[in-house]
Motif scaffolding. Sequence first.
Motif, PDB file in Angstrom:
ATOM      1  N   PHE A   1       0.817  -1.212   0.000  1.00 57.29           N
ATOM      2  CA  PHE A   1       0.000   0.000   0.000  1.00 57.29           C
ATOM      3  C   PHE A   1       0.850   1.262   0.000  1.00 57.29           C
ATOM      4  O   PHE A   1       1.904   1.310   0.632  1.00 57.29           O
ATOM      5  N   GLU A   2       0.324   2.268  -0.689  1.00 62.63           N
ATOM      6  CA  GLU A   2       0.868   3.625  -0.590  1.00 62.63           C
ATOM      7  C   GLU A   2      -0.322   4.573  -0.596  1.00 62.63           C
ATOM      8  O   GLU A   2      -1.337   4.292  -1.233  1.00 62.63           O
ATOM      9  N   ARG A   3      -0.161   5.693   0.092  1.00 60.36           N
ATOM     10  CA  ARG A   3      -1.162   6.753  -0.032  1.00 60.36           C
ATOM     11  C   ARG A   3      -0.722   7.689  -1.139  1.00 60.36           C
ATOM     12  O   ARG A   3       0.464   8.005  -1.263  1.00 60.36           O
ATOM     13  N   SER A   4      -1.667   8.114  -1.958  1.00 56.28           N
ATOM     14  CA  SER A   4      -1.353   9.030  -3.048  1.00 56.28           C
ATOM     15  C   SER A   4      -0.836  10.352  -2.489  1.00 56.28           C
ATOM     16  O   SER A   4      -1.385  10.896  -1.532  1.00 56.28           O
ATOM     17  N   ASN A   5       0.227  10.881  -3.101  1.00 54.98           N
ATOM     18  CA  ASN A   5       0.747  12.192  -2.689  1.00 54.98           C
ATOM     19  C   ASN A   5      -0.181  13.312  -3.131  1.00 54.98           C
ATOM     20  O   ASN A   5      -0.280  14.348  -2.477  1.00 54.98           O
ATOM     21  N   THR A   6      -0.857  13.111  -4.262  1.00 56.51           N
ATOM     22  CA  THR A   6      -1.672  14.179  -4.836  1.00 56.51           C
ATOM     23  C   THR A   6      -3.078  14.201  -4.251  1.00 56.51           C
ATOM     24  O   THR A   6      -3.700  15.246  -4.178  1.00 56.51           O
ATOM     25  N   ASN A   7      -3.593  13.046  -3.830  1.00 54.42           N
ATOM     26  CA  ASN A   7      -4.940  12.980  -3.271  1.00 54.42           C
ATOM     27  C   ASN A   7      -4.957  12.025  -2.081  1.00 54.42           C
ATOM     28  O   ASN A   7      -4.881  10.811  -2.248  1.00 54.42           O
ATOM     29  N   PRO A   8      -5.080  12.571  -0.863  1.00 53.08           N
ATOM     30  CA  PRO A   8      -5.014  11.720   0.330  1.00 53.08           C
ATOM     31  C   PRO A   8      -6.156  10.714   0.436  1.00 53.08           C
ATOM     32  O   PRO A   8      -6.080   9.772   1.215  1.00 53.08           O
ATOM     33  N   SER A   9      -7.214  10.900  -0.366  1.00 55.57           N
ATOM     34  CA  SER A   9      -8.325   9.942  -0.350  1.00 55.57           C
ATOM     35  C   SER A   9      -8.055   8.714  -1.218  1.00 55.57           C
ATOM     36  O   SER A   9      -8.860   7.795  -1.259  1.00 55.57           O
ATOM     37  N   VAL A  10      -6.930   8.719  -1.916  1.00 62.75           N
ATOM     38  CA  VAL A  10      -6.610   7.592  -2.798  1.00 62.75           C
ATOM     39  C   VAL A  10      -5.562   6.694  -2.154  1.00 62.75           C
ATOM     40  O   VAL A  10      -4.505   7.154  -1.719  1.00 62.75           O
ATOM     41  N   THR A  11      -5.895   5.415  -2.086  1.00 59.38           N
ATOM     42  CA  THR A  11      -4.936   4.397  -1.674  1.00 59.38           C
ATOM     43  C   THR A  11      -4.481   3.657  -2.923  1.00 59.38           C
ATOM     44  O   THR A  11      -5.310   3.198  -3.716  1.00 59.38           O
ATOM     45  N   VAL A  12      -3.173   3.559  -3.105  1.00 59.85           N
ATOM     46  CA  VAL A  12      -2.614   2.837  -4.246  1.00 59.85           C
ATOM     47  C   VAL A  12      -2.153   1.475  -3.745  1.00 59.85           C
ATOM     48  O   VAL A  12      -1.294   1.374  -2.868  1.00 59.85           O
TER      49      VAL A  12
ATOM     50  N   ASN B   1     -10.622  -8.751   3.858  1.00 60.12           N
ATOM     51  CA  ASN B   1     -11.117  -7.915   4.958  1.00 60.12           C
ATOM     52  C   ASN B   1     -10.015  -7.517   5.930  1.00 60.12           C
ATOM     53  O   ASN B   1     -10.287  -6.883   6.940  1.00 60.12           O
ATOM     54  N   ASN B   2      -8.769  -7.901   5.629  1.00 58.73           N
ATOM     55  CA  ASN B   2      -7.689  -7.681   6.593  1.00 58.73           C
ATOM     56  C   ASN B   2      -6.808  -6.493   6.205  1.00 58.73           C
ATOM     57  O   ASN B   2      -5.605  -6.478   6.453  1.00 58.73           O
ATOM     58  N   PHE B   3      -7.422  -5.467   5.583  1.00 58.67           N
ATOM     59  CA  PHE B   3      -6.644  -4.274   5.231  1.00 58.67           C
ATOM     60  C   PHE B   3      -6.169  -3.572   6.494  1.00 58.67           C
ATOM     61  O   PHE B   3      -6.947  -3.385   7.432  1.00 58.67           O
ATOM     62  N   PRO B   4      -4.910  -3.160   6.542  1.00 60.42           N
ATOM     63  CA  PRO B   4      -4.429  -2.443   7.723  1.00 60.42           C
ATOM     64  C   PRO B   4      -5.104  -1.067   7.818  1.00 60.42           C
ATOM     65  O   PRO B   4      -5.348  -0.444   6.786  1.00 60.42           O
ATOM     66  N   PRO B   5      -5.410  -0.620   9.030  1.00 63.79           N
ATOM     67  CA  PRO B   5      -6.082   0.672   9.193  1.00 63.79           C
ATOM     68  C   PRO B   5      -5.355   1.822   8.504  1.00 63.79           C
ATOM     69  O   PRO B   5      -5.989   2.732   7.980  1.00 63.79           O
ATOM     70  N   GLN B   6      -4.016   1.761   8.469  1.00 61.58           N
ATOM     71  CA  GLN B   6      -3.248   2.853   7.837  1.00 61.58           C
ATOM     72  C   GLN B   6      -3.545   2.973   6.347  1.00 61.58           C
ATOM     73  O   GLN B   6      -3.265   3.994   5.733  1.00 61.58           O
ATOM     74  N   SER B   7      -4.117   1.930   5.755  1.00 55.65           N
ATOM     75  CA  SER B   7      -4.362   1.968   4.309  1.00 55.65           C
ATOM     76  C   SER B   7      -5.654   2.692   3.975  1.00 55.65           C
ATOM     77  O   SER B   7      -5.882   3.048   2.827  1.00 55.65           O
ATOM     78  N   TRP B   8      -6.492   2.934   4.970  1.00 54.83           N
ATOM     79  CA  TRP B   8      -7.775   3.601   4.653  1.00 54.83           C
ATOM     80  C   TRP B   8      -8.127   4.754   5.559  1.00 54.83           C
ATOM     81  O   TRP B   8      -8.939   5.580   5.203  1.00 54.83           O
ATOM     82  N   GLN B   9      -7.541   4.859   6.735  1.00 61.62           N
ATOM     83  CA  GLN B   9      -7.931   5.914   7.672  1.00 61.62           C
ATOM     84  C   GLN B   9      -7.447   7.284   7.201  1.00 61.62           C
ATOM     85  O   GLN B   9      -6.384   7.390   6.618  1.00 61.62           O
TER      86      GLN B   9
END
Length: 122
Positions: free
Chosen positions: A21-32, A114-122
């Motif tokens: 997982f990475e969080r998008s730099n341009t849009n914090p609502s996007v998980t890559v 269903n086991n996505f880490p919280p850091q990937s979506w919060q």
Amino acid sequence: GSMIPSITAYDALGLKIEFTFERSNTNPSVTVITIQASNSTELDMTDFVFQAAVPKTFQLQLLSPSSSVVPAFNTGTITQVIKVLNPQKQQLRMRIKLTFNWNGYKVQSEAEVNNFPPQSWQ
């Protein structure tokens, strides 16, 4: 950003799929999400297709895979990128569907992730 732990999304039939997982730099609502598929069996998995579906409050974009063959004996991986838009910061859930040919058989499998880490979506 901080490191987000990776997960094993699927592990059956000799096929293992890991999500990083990475969080998008341009849009914090996007998980890559980058998927990596590996194959521990003695035969290649060919015509490999990965599909994903998310609940309606999310939007999903699935980019093209690096290959359609998952090589035998874990000698290589297919990678594919999924972009998930999650404006309401809801817990991530995903249904995945996998199809591939193996030893002349067409294999199809579905799973819930269903086991996505919280850091990937919060």
